[in-house]
Structures are given as structure tokens and as C-alpha cells.
Design an enzyme around this catalytic site. Sequence first.
Site, PDB file in Angstrom:
ATOM      1  N   ARG A 232       0.851  -1.176   0.000  1.00  0.00           N
ATOM      2  CA  ARG A 232       0.000   0.000   0.000  1.00  0.00           C
ATOM      3  C   ARG A 232       0.894   1.235   0.000  1.00  0.00           C
ATOM      4  O   ARG A 232       1.950   1.236   0.648  1.00  0.00           O
ATOM      5  CB  ARG A 232      -0.886   0.041   1.269  1.00  0.00           C
ATOM      6  CG  ARG A 232      -2.010  -0.977   1.283  1.00  0.00           C
ATOM      7  CD  ARG A 232      -3.088  -0.653   0.250  1.00  0.00           C
ATOM      8  NE  ARG A 232      -4.186  -1.599   0.304  1.00  0.00           N
ATOM      9  CZ  ARG A 232      -4.323  -2.661  -0.498  1.00  0.00           C
ATOM     10  NH1 ARG A 232      -3.428  -2.913  -1.434  1.00  0.00           N
ATOM     11  NH2 ARG A 232      -5.372  -3.462  -0.384  1.00  0.00           N
ATOM     12  N   GLU A 261      -4.369   6.936  -4.909  1.00  0.00           N
ATOM     13  CA  GLU A 261      -4.690   6.320  -6.201  1.00  0.00           C
ATOM     14  C   GLU A 261      -6.068   6.777  -6.688  1.00  0.00           C
ATOM     15  O   GLU A 261      -6.972   6.938  -5.865  1.00  0.00           O
ATOM     16  CB  GLU A 261      -4.684   4.794  -6.052  1.00  0.00           C
ATOM     17  CG  GLU A 261      -3.302   4.276  -5.717  1.00  0.00           C
ATOM     18  CD  GLU A 261      -3.299   2.794  -5.368  1.00  0.00           C
ATOM     19  OE1 GLU A 261      -4.327   2.106  -5.563  1.00  0.00           O
ATOM     20  OE2 GLU A 261      -2.256   2.322  -4.896  1.00  0.00           O
ATOM     21  N   HIS A 279      -1.702  -0.212  -9.846  1.00  0.00           N
ATOM     22  CA  HIS A 279      -2.245  -1.143  -8.835  1.00  0.00           C
ATOM     23  C   HIS A 279      -2.849  -2.373  -9.539  1.00  0.00           C
ATOM     24  O   HIS A 279      -4.056  -2.636  -9.448  1.00  0.00           O
ATOM     25  CB  HIS A 279      -3.294  -0.455  -7.954  1.00  0.00           C
ATOM     26  CG  HIS A 279      -3.521  -1.176  -6.657  1.00  0.00           C
ATOM     27  ND1 HIS A 279      -3.859  -0.543  -5.489  1.00  0.00           N
ATOM     28  CD2 HIS A 279      -3.459  -2.496  -6.336  1.00  0.00           C
ATOM     29  CE1 HIS A 279      -4.000  -1.426  -4.511  1.00  0.00           C
ATOM     30  NE2 HIS A 279      -3.746  -2.633  -5.018  1.00  0.00           N
TER      31      HIS A 279
HETATM   32  C1  DGY Z   1      -5.645  -6.447  -2.689  1.00  0.00           C
HETATM   33  O1  DGY Z   1      -6.138  -7.544  -2.942  1.00  0.00           O
HETATM   34  O2  DGY Z   1      -5.621  -5.962  -1.561  1.00  0.00           O
HETATM   35  C2  DGY Z   1      -5.071  -5.714  -3.827  1.00  0.00           C
HETATM   36  O3  DGY Z   1      -4.145  -4.788  -3.456  1.00  0.00           O
HETATM   37  C3  DGY Z   1      -6.180  -5.065  -4.607  1.00  0.00           C
HETATM   38  O4  DGY Z   1      -6.593  -3.923  -3.946  1.00  0.00           O
END
Ligand code: DGY
Length: 313
Positions: A232, A261, A279
Site C-alpha cells: 500500500r 490512487e 495497482h
Molecule cells: C488487494 O487484494 O488488496 C489488492 O491490493 C487489490 O486492492
Amino acid sequence: MSDNAILQVGPLAPQLNDTLQQQYGAVALWQQADRAAWTGAHGASVRVVVTSARHGCDAALIAALPKLQAIVSFGVGYDSIDLEAARARGIVVSNTPDVLNDCVADLAFGLLLDSARGIAHGDRFVRAGSWLQGAFPLTTRVSGKKLGILGLGRIGEKVARRAAGFDMKIAYHNRGPRAGAPWRFEADLLALADWADFLAITCVGGPQTEGLVSRAVIEALGPRGILVNVSRGSVVDEDALVEALRTGRLGGAGLDVFRDEPRVPQALLALDNVVLAPHMASGTHETRAAMAALVLENLAAFLAGGKVVTPVA
Ligand code: DGY
């Protein structure tokens, strides 16, 4: 509206949207002209929320649904779901772990290779006709180098296994050593960054990891170091990262995640020492289908027996 309504917070894959709406009569919250008006009028009928790591489920939404019993989420990360508010009300929360491990690790490794070897940069170089003017600059070797992993969970372990195929030396930082892990545990993240040529971030997001990769960690990785983030954006001090990439105090980065994002810091767009991805780590046909299937499995299991298959720990 029945007393067993299923509320879908945001759009998911089209086929999953269709199944949720046709098979379960899920209400699309994002299609309501006024979300607050809808929850005000119908909130008390909602028993299950279906959401995703991206759309989340915050404390305000939980508070607006007094009969809510389960939050079924698409994605492994649950930092966008207010777990404390859910736990306080005994609401069950599920995510989609494991089925995405390989694809996320593949992308992490792809970003690592690309940021070191300049694949995307080389592609831009060729397309721009720059090769006709001279050779591409030298890049950084990957094989045999030192990889630090921040967060040796199920995804971090997959990254380590890929790195072993490149004869890399591997060490990791977690809150504590992971039982049975064959790699060196480093209790001090700063020391890990100082040792490593590459630092891959595969830990969870949320308050417990907020800003863990600080300016000091970035600078310890240093001018020849490369940071890879598939976790993240919140884990990294993004201002410090941008500045370090701009001034050469960090060698490079491969980033799949950002703080705000889909907005990416403008300064990064002009830099060739960073590879930017939208992402997309879990975004393969195969993995997204497996994630969708697990969402439906969790939903069906909860509706049938009050329990989900993959509860958030
Ligand atoms: C997750 O599965 O957490 C990925 O980062 C998609 O947001």
C-alpha cells in the site's frame, strides 16, 4: 426491500456484478443517486455488504446499517474496512487471501527486474528513436544481489522463492521472526535497508504499517538501492520517496501502489528511475476469476451457515 438485503458498495468485475445482482438481488450502492438517502431509507434491511479492498467499508457506512452481520470483500487487503467498528458489532469480515499470492509476487519481481534493468525505460528509448543516436545507458545487475523483504507473509514468501531462483541473498523484517522461514530475520528495518540492494514491500497496509518506510529507511537503501512496493502507498513516506528519486538519494523504484490512487505524484511522471504500475498486481484473468469465486463462496457460506470461508484474522 427484504430484511436480508445484500448491499454492494462499488463495481467489481462485470460477471461478478451480474451474479451478485441476478442471483442474490444485491443493491448497487454506487448506482444510487444519493447514498445517504438510500442508507437512511433502507439501511436497516441490509444484512451483508459486498465490497473490495478498493471500495472499502468505513465506520460511517457500518453505522448506517444497524442489522449488518457480514462484510464480504474482494481483495486481500482490508485496510479500507473499519475492522474495529466491525468487531465492536460482531460483524464477520472476509477477504480473498492466497489465490492472488503468485500473481502479486510475479508483479513484484517484474517491477524489481524492470527497475533494475530498465525494461520500460528501454522500450521508451527505442520508440523515441533514441537508439539511433547512441547506446542505452548501463543498468543494474539483479542476480546474486541482496533482497530485503518487508513483511514476510504469504506474498513475501513467494517473492523470496522467486528471488532464490536468481541466486539472491534474502533477509526479511517482520514484527517477529516467522516460524520455519529459512531466511535471515532482521529486527531493525533500517539495518535491513542498509544491507539490501533491493527492498520489497509486501506487508499489510493500515495503521500498524503507516509510514514504516520513512525518509531514513529510504536513504539507508541509498543511491544504488531499489525500492519495490506492491503493498500500500501508505507504508511509504511518499514525499520523501519522490524527493529521494529526484535527487538520486535512492537509485530507483518499482511502484504498483500510491497514497492517493489513481493520482500519482506529478514529479514521478518525468523520472526514468521509477517504474509506475496502476495497482495491477492481482490483475490477471486467472487470479481475478479466483478472487471472484472466493467472494461468492464466502457469501454463500455466510448465508447458509453464518460463517465465511476466509475470515480476516
Ligand atoms: C488487494 O487484494 O488488496 C489488492 O491490493 C487489490 O486492492
